[in-house]
Design a protein around this motif. Structure first.
Motif, mmCIF file in Angstrom:
data_model
loop_
_atom_site.group_PDB
_atom_site.id
_atom_site.type_symbol
_atom_site.label_atom_id
_atom_site.label_comp_id
_atom_site.label_asym_id
_atom_site.label_seq_id
_atom_site.Cartn_x
_atom_site.Cartn_y
_atom_site.Cartn_z
ATOM 1 N N CYS A 29 -23.077 13.599 23.541
ATOM 2 C CA CYS A 29 -22.558 12.597 24.487
ATOM 3 C C CYS A 29 -21.375 11.817 23.926
ATOM 4 O O CYS A 29 -20.827 10.972 24.622
ATOM 5 N N THR A 30 -21.006 12.066 22.694
ATOM 6 C CA THR A 30 -19.866 11.391 22.073
ATOM 7 C C THR A 30 -19.020 12.446 21.349
ATOM 8 O O THR A 30 -18.933 12.455 20.129
ATOM 9 N N PHE A 31 -18.400 13.310 22.109
ATOM 10 C CA PHE A 31 -17.667 14.444 21.549
ATOM 11 C C PHE A 31 -16.601 14.019 20.542
ATOM 12 O O PHE A 31 -16.447 14.654 19.506
ATOM 13 N N GLY A 32 -15.870 12.960 20.832
ATOM 14 C CA GLY A 32 -14.822 12.503 19.912
ATOM 15 C C GLY A 32 -13.768 13.565 19.696
ATOM 16 O O GLY A 32 -13.099 13.978 20.632
ATOM 17 N N ARG A 33 -13.647 14.066 18.480
ATOM 18 C CA ARG A 33 -12.704 15.150 18.198
ATOM 19 C C ARG A 33 -13.439 16.463 17.946
ATOM 20 O O ARG A 33 -12.839 17.450 17.549
ATOM 21 N N GLY A 34 -14.742 16.484 18.150
ATOM 22 C CA GLY A 34 -15.485 17.741 18.163
ATOM 23 C C GLY A 34 -16.078 18.208 16.859
ATOM 24 O O GLY A 34 -16.587 19.323 16.787
ATOM 25 N N GLY A 35 -16.043 17.393 15.824
ATOM 26 C CA GLY A 35 -16.568 17.829 14.530
ATOM 27 C C GLY A 35 -18.035 18.210 14.573
ATOM 28 O O GLY A 35 -18.429 19.277 14.086
ATOM 29 N N HIS A 36 -18.863 17.353 15.168
ATOM 30 C CA HIS A 36 -20.296 17.649 15.242
ATOM 31 C C HIS A 36 -20.559 18.814 16.197
ATOM 32 O O HIS A 36 -21.387 19.679 15.917
ATOM 33 N N SER A 37 -19.849 18.840 17.314
ATOM 34 C CA SER A 37 -20.031 19.938 18.271
ATOM 35 C C SER A 37 -19.670 21.279 17.641
ATOM 36 O O SER A 37 -20.391 22.269 17.802
ATOM 37 N N ARG A 38 -18.574 21.327 16.915
ATOM 38 C CA ARG A 38 -18.164 22.582 16.266
ATOM 39 C C ARG A 38 -19.208 23.036 15.248
ATOM 40 O O ARG A 38 -19.531 24.219 15.163
ATOM 41 N N ALA A 39 -19.746 22.087 14.489
ATOM 42 C CA ALA A 39 -20.771 22.428 13.494
ATOM 43 C C ALA A 39 -22.043 22.917 14.173
ATOM 44 O O ALA A 39 -22.684 23.859 13.685
ATOM 45 N N LEU A 40 -22.412 22.304 15.293
ATOM 46 C CA LEU A 40 -23.587 22.764 16.030
ATOM 47 C C LEU A 40 -23.358 24.176 16.575
ATOM 48 O O LEU A 40 -24.250 25.027 16.500
ATOM 49 N N LEU A 41 -22.191 24.426 17.120
ATOM 50 C CA LEU A 41 -21.891 25.762 17.652
ATOM 51 C C LEU A 41 -21.996 26.835 16.574
ATOM 52 O O LEU A 41 -22.432 27.958 16.855
ATOM 53 N N GLU A 42 -21.616 26.503 15.360
ATOM 54 C CA GLU A 42 -21.713 27.474 14.256
ATOM 55 C C GLU A 42 -23.159 27.874 13.988
ATOM 56 O O GLU A 42 -23.421 28.978 13.520
ATOM 57 N N LYS A 43 -24.105 26.994 14.288
ATOM 58 C CA LYS A 43 -25.521 27.244 14.005
ATOM 59 C C LYS A 43 -26.280 27.815 15.197
ATOM 60 O O LYS A 43 -27.393 28.293 15.045
ATOM 61 N N LEU A 44 -25.694 27.739 16.395
ATOM 62 C CA LEU A 44 -26.384 28.226 17.585
ATOM 63 C C LEU A 44 -26.373 29.750 17.660
ATOM 64 O O LEU A 44 -25.422 30.391 17.228
ATOM 65 N N SER A 45 -27.408 30.295 18.254
ATOM 66 C CA SER A 45 -27.446 31.735 18.519
ATOM 67 C C SER A 45 -26.616 32.022 19.768
ATOM 68 O O SER A 45 -26.098 31.105 20.412
ATOM 69 N N ALA A 46 -26.535 33.273 20.131
ATOM 70 C CA ALA A 46 -25.814 33.655 21.345
ATOM 71 C C ALA A 46 -26.471 33.069 22.593
ATOM 72 O O ALA A 46 -25.805 32.863 23.609
ATOM 73 N N GLN A 47 -27.764 32.763 22.516
ATOM 74 C CA GLN A 47 -28.483 32.183 23.656
ATOM 75 C C GLN A 47 -28.437 30.652 23.660
ATOM 76 O O GLN A 47 -28.747 30.023 24.658
ATOM 77 N N GLY A 48 -28.071 30.048 22.549
ATOM 78 C CA GLY A 48 -28.010 28.594 22.464
ATOM 79 C C GLY A 48 -26.862 28.051 23.301
ATOM 80 O O GLY A 48 -25.901 28.752 23.596
ATOM 81 N N GLN A 49 -26.998 26.782 23.713
ATOM 82 C CA GLN A 49 -25.970 26.164 24.543
ATOM 83 C C GLN A 49 -25.697 24.746 24.070
ATOM 84 O O GLN A 49 -26.603 24.033 23.620
ATOM 85 N N LEU A 50 -24.457 24.328 24.233
ATOM 86 C CA LEU A 50 -24.038 22.976 23.897
ATOM 87 C C LEU A 50 -23.259 22.412 25.074
ATOM 88 O O LEU A 50 -22.331 23.047 25.572
ATOM 89 N N VAL A 51 -23.645 21.222 25.508
ATOM 90 C CA VAL A 51 -22.913 20.491 26.538
ATOM 91 C C VAL A 51 -22.315 19.273 25.846
ATOM 92 O O VAL A 51 -23.023 18.539 25.162
ATOM 93 N N ALA A 52 -21.008 19.068 26.006
ATOM 94 C CA ALA A 52 -20.334 17.946 25.357
ATOM 95 C C ALA A 52 -19.679 17.057 26.406
ATOM 96 O O ALA A 52 -19.103 17.550 27.378
ATOM 97 N N LEU A 53 -19.785 15.755 26.189
ATOM 98 C CA LEU A 53 -19.226 14.758 27.107
ATOM 99 C C LEU A 53 -18.452 13.717 26.322
ATOM 100 O O LEU A 53 -18.781 13.418 25.174
ATOM 101 N N ASP A 54 -17.456 13.141 26.955
ATOM 102 C CA ASP A 54 -16.755 11.993 26.390
ATOM 103 C C ASP A 54 -15.853 11.428 27.478
ATOM 104 O O ASP A 54 -15.358 12.173 28.315
ATOM 105 N N ARG A 55 -15.647 10.115 27.470
ATOM 106 C CA ARG A 55 -14.791 9.468 28.470
ATOM 107 C C ARG A 55 -13.337 9.350 28.003
ATOM 108 O O ARG A 55 -12.455 9.116 28.808
ATOM 109 N N ASP A 56 -13.106 9.482 26.727
ATOM 110 C CA ASP A 56 -11.777 9.339 26.148
ATOM 111 C C ASP A 56 -10.920 10.546 26.539
ATOM 112 O O ASP A 56 -11.285 11.688 26.240
#
Length: 70
Positions: A29-56
């Motif tokens: 919910c706080t994507f910012g510049r995507g550091g945490h989202s990118r790290a999570l994507l690296e650990k997800l399987s092909a079936q895993g999903q990430l939804v990212a939000l930010d108002r900025d």
């Protein structure tokens, strides 16, 4: 390192604490510049999903730089 480079805080401890199953659905919910989202994507399987939000508007533009359909 440039002065405008963003360095995520507590990156690995956060990913380790949040990611319980690589097939899960995760919400950033706080994507910012995507550091945490990118790290999570690296650990997800092909079936895993990430939804990212930010108002900025700059963060929303940064989201477009990630070319991962998950």
């Amino acid at each position: 390192m440039s002065t405008d480079e963003h360095i995520p805080v507590l990156l690995q401890p956060t990913v380790d604490a949040l990611l319980h199953t690589p097939d899960g659905l995760y919400l950033d919910c706080t994507f910012g510049r995507g550091g945490h989202s990118r790290a999570l994507l690296e650990k997800l399987s092909a079936q895993g999903q990430l939804v990212a939000l930010d108002r900025d508007p700059q963060a929303v533009r940064a989201m477009g730089e990630i070319k991962d359909s998950r």
